[in-house]
Design a protein around this motif. Structure first.
Motif, PDB file in Angstrom:
ATOM      1  N   PHE A 109       0.878  -1.168   0.000  1.00  0.00           N
ATOM      2  CA  PHE A 109       0.000   0.000   0.000  1.00  0.00           C
ATOM      3  C   PHE A 109       0.917   1.219   0.000  1.00  0.00           C
ATOM      4  O   PHE A 109       1.389   1.654   1.059  1.00  0.00           O
ATOM      5  CB  PHE A 109      -0.909  -0.011   1.230  1.00  0.00           C
ATOM      6  N   SER A 110       1.189   1.741  -1.183  1.00  0.00           N
ATOM      7  CA  SER A 110       2.165   2.831  -1.303  1.00  0.00           C
ATOM      8  C   SER A 110       1.966   3.572  -2.607  1.00  0.00           C
ATOM      9  O   SER A 110       1.609   2.981  -3.628  1.00  0.00           O
ATOM     10  CB  SER A 110       3.595   2.280  -1.247  1.00  0.00           C
ATOM     11  N   VAL A 142      -5.282   5.404   3.425  1.00  0.00           N
ATOM     12  CA  VAL A 142      -4.562   4.144   3.296  1.00  0.00           C
ATOM     13  C   VAL A 142      -5.121   3.068   4.221  1.00  0.00           C
ATOM     14  O   VAL A 142      -5.360   1.928   3.800  1.00  0.00           O
ATOM     15  CB  VAL A 142      -3.054   4.365   3.589  1.00  0.00           C
ATOM     16  N   THR A 143      -5.331   3.418   5.475  1.00  0.00           N
ATOM     17  CA  THR A 143      -5.699   2.423   6.478  1.00  0.00           C
ATOM     18  C   THR A 143      -6.954   1.621   6.122  1.00  0.00           C
ATOM     19  O   THR A 143      -6.965   0.393   6.284  1.00  0.00           O
ATOM     20  CB  THR A 143      -5.864   3.099   7.855  1.00  0.00           C
ATOM     21  N   LEU A 147      -7.170  -2.493   6.092  1.00  0.00           N
ATOM     22  CA  LEU A 147      -8.114  -3.270   6.896  1.00  0.00           C
ATOM     23  C   LEU A 147      -9.002  -4.146   6.016  1.00  0.00           C
ATOM     24  O   LEU A 147      -9.309  -5.301   6.372  1.00  0.00           O
ATOM     25  CB  LEU A 147      -8.975  -2.332   7.745  1.00  0.00           C
ATOM     26  N   ASP A 148      -9.392  -3.621   4.876  1.00  0.00           N
ATOM     27  CA  ASP A 148     -10.203  -4.405   3.944  1.00  0.00           C
ATOM     28  C   ASP A 148      -9.433  -5.623   3.442  1.00  0.00           C
ATOM     29  O   ASP A 148      -9.988  -6.727   3.348  1.00  0.00           O
ATOM     30  CB  ASP A 148     -10.637  -3.525   2.771  1.00  0.00           C
ATOM     31  N   MET A 256      -4.866   1.070  14.763  1.00  0.00           N
ATOM     32  CA  MET A 256      -6.080   0.516  14.149  1.00  0.00           C
ATOM     33  C   MET A 256      -5.785  -0.828  13.486  1.00  0.00           C
ATOM     34  O   MET A 256      -6.564  -1.782  13.598  1.00  0.00           O
ATOM     35  CB  MET A 256      -6.633   1.478  13.099  1.00  0.00           C
ATOM     36  N   ILE A 257      -4.648  -0.894  12.799  1.00  0.00           N
ATOM     37  CA  ILE A 257      -4.282  -2.126  12.090  1.00  0.00           C
ATOM     38  C   ILE A 257      -3.923  -3.223  13.084  1.00  0.00           C
ATOM     39  O   ILE A 257      -4.368  -4.373  12.952  1.00  0.00           O
ATOM     40  CB  ILE A 257      -3.119  -1.843  11.119  1.00  0.00           C
ATOM     41  N   ILE A 258      -3.117  -2.872  14.102  1.00  0.00           N
ATOM     42  CA  ILE A 258      -2.739  -3.859  15.112  1.00  0.00           C
ATOM     43  C   ILE A 258      -3.961  -4.370  15.860  1.00  0.00           C
ATOM     44  O   ILE A 258      -4.120  -5.581  16.083  1.00  0.00           O
ATOM     45  CB  ILE A 258      -1.716  -3.247  16.098  1.00  0.00           C
TER      46      ILE A 258
END
Length: 489
Positions: A109-110, A142-143, A147-148, A256-258
């Protein structure tokens, strides 16, 4: 095995709690550090963005890849030449390809590759998500994509995910609604006194307090956290706050990701996490604000935190490393083969540090910057020795030496009274150049390519305009000095 890499742009290690910062900018990153190995003296050897990631991905220094600048010939990877086969060795032996060779599904994701027209960056990825901001996006773009992807694919075995956040990069862009959690909190290290700031207001060169926008004080309503200039100590403090807001906002998104991984039962001892950056940031050092413009301590000192299955937990590796070392380290950890017989990595693996706590460090690291200035530096013992070839229209002395342990913000150039230390730094650079040029397939050091093409990309062609800007101001004292130092413009 699952591996998650957080690639955070423009992240100074000394603005993270786990590296001793007093503000609460990074509680999530700090927690990851407590579960793995934190490298204390880790450096970006080729600053800033494009050269750094070229060395990061290839495991070779810019003097060999050819990428040391942001424009001109030295912004492109060199061609492999006659020994290239169906694919090139850079692509086949790069960092992200190692995870593919280890049998992992790889996703990034960049927006970096598009921002710098550097499509080699994507080599090794099965999937690339580009939200289209070319580095101007913030984490909230990005986030949700991350998550998706985890929702759809996270439970599968053997994946590698690269997540790139830009929020600490200029212009600082944490959303307005994020506010300023540091507004009523003093600066952690209040080294910019009224006297120092007064000197900064007289600084000659781009990205000083008078020209946050590099060459002028223009502003953009899209970036309310990024002023055109800093006129008072209070404005300077708010500017520092906004940099820290970018870090805290990034850390919140990492959380959020963790948290989502924990919710899905995917955060366990088999999950590897890497947290790092491409470079740091000048925040007043050498008179420069809000830019990664030099080959010095604040621009080149970066974080590296690695949580690895069966690796050491909560330890600190204190010796010198730089970002070409990660690739051979990953190769050793994953036991991946070399593609072809020609490719040579410049880095030194520290896999045994991660697994056993062994010291795998170097005597020194050599730093190069050819985008805003042309400098080459040696970081050794407690010192950084900086040699300037083109100062980017700053009035830097040819040789600078700082004791970064006693003087971390580089206020006192002690080169004049320490010729022996300068000689040591110069010899470290010279010996390193000799070693790299012997390994290179090219006969020209790309630093000199940049010099022959007119100097660093971000300075090129701006001298006359800058002289006009400071004429009739308190900074016009610098005009004859600029003309003497840069007679060819």
């Amino acid at each position: 095995m699952r591996v998650l890499m957080f690639d955070i742009d423009t992240l100074r290690s000394d603005h993270l709690g786990c590296y001793g910062y007093q503000r609460n900018t990074s509680p999530t990153i700090d927690q990851i550090a407590s579960e793995g190995v934190r490298f204390d003296n880790y450096y970006c050897p080729n600053a800033p963005c494009l050269p750094s990631r070229a060395s990061f991905i290839t495991g070779q220094y810019g003097i060999r890849t050819g990428v040391v600048g942001h424009g001109g010939t030295a912004a492109d990877l060199r061609l492999q030449g006659t020994n290239r086969h169906f694919t090139d060795d850079f692509s086949e032996n790069g960092l992200f390809m190692q995870f593919r060779r280890a049998g992992m599904h790889t996703v990034s994701f960049s927006t970096f590759a598009e921002r710098h027209s550097s499509w080699w960056f994507n080599s090794g990825f099965n999937e690339c998500y580009n939200v289209g901001g070319r580095g101007g996006e913030s984490a909230e773009a990005v986030t949700p994509k991350v998550l998706d992807w985890i929702e759809r694919n996270g439970s599968a075995d053997n994946w590698f995910m690269h997540v790139h956040f830009w929020d600490p990069h200029t212009p600082y862009r944490a959303p307005k609604e994020f506010g300023n959690p540091f507004k009523d909190e003093p600066l952690a290290d209040n080294w910019i006194t009224a006297e120092v700031f007064k000197e900064h207001l007289l600084h000659i060169g781009p990205h000083g307090a008078n020209e946050i926008n590099m060459w002028n004080d223009d502003t953009n309503e899209k970036w309310p956290r990024h002023p055109g200039k800093l006129s008072t100590i209070e404005e300077m403090k708010e500017f520092m706050d906004n940099y820290d807001c970018g870090i805290k906002y990034t850390d919140d998104n990492i959380k959020m990701i963790i948290d989502f991984l924990k919710q899905k039962g995917l955060y366990d001892d088999d999950l590897a996490i890497i947290v790092t950056s491409d470079h740091g940031e000048n925040m007043g050092e050498l008179g420069i604000y809000g830019e990664h413009a030099t080959a010095d301590e604040p621009t080149c000192h970066i974080p590296m935190i690695i949580k690895w299955p069966n690796g050491k937990k909560g330890i600190v590796a204190e010796g010198f490393h730089d970002n070409v070392d990660l690739l051979p380290t990953i190769k050793e950890l994953l036991n991946t083969p070399l593609f072809g017989n020609h490719y040579q990595y410049d880095g030194k693996s520290y896999a045994k540090t991660i697994l056993n706590g062994e010291d795998c460090s170097k005597e020194a690291v050599i730093l190069t910057q050819c985008c805003h200035v042309c400098q080459r530096s040696a970081r050794f013992n407690d010192y950084v020795y900086i040699r300037t070839y083109h100062g980017g229209y700053h009035l830097f002395e040819k040789e600078m030496l700082f004791n970064v342990k006693l003087d971390p913000h580089q206020l006192n150039n002690i080169a004049g009274e320490n010729p022996d230390l300068c000689a040591k730094g110069a010899k470290l650079i010279l010996d390193w150049v000799d070693e790299m040029m012997k390994k290179s397939d090219y006969s020209i050091d790309p630093l000199w390519t940049v010099m022959r093409e007119g100097g660093p990309e971000h300075a090129r062609g701006n001298l006359a305009t800058f002289i006009d800007r400071i004429s009739g101001t308190k900074r016009e004292y610098g005009i004859p000095l600029l003309r003497k130092m840069y007679p060819n413009g």
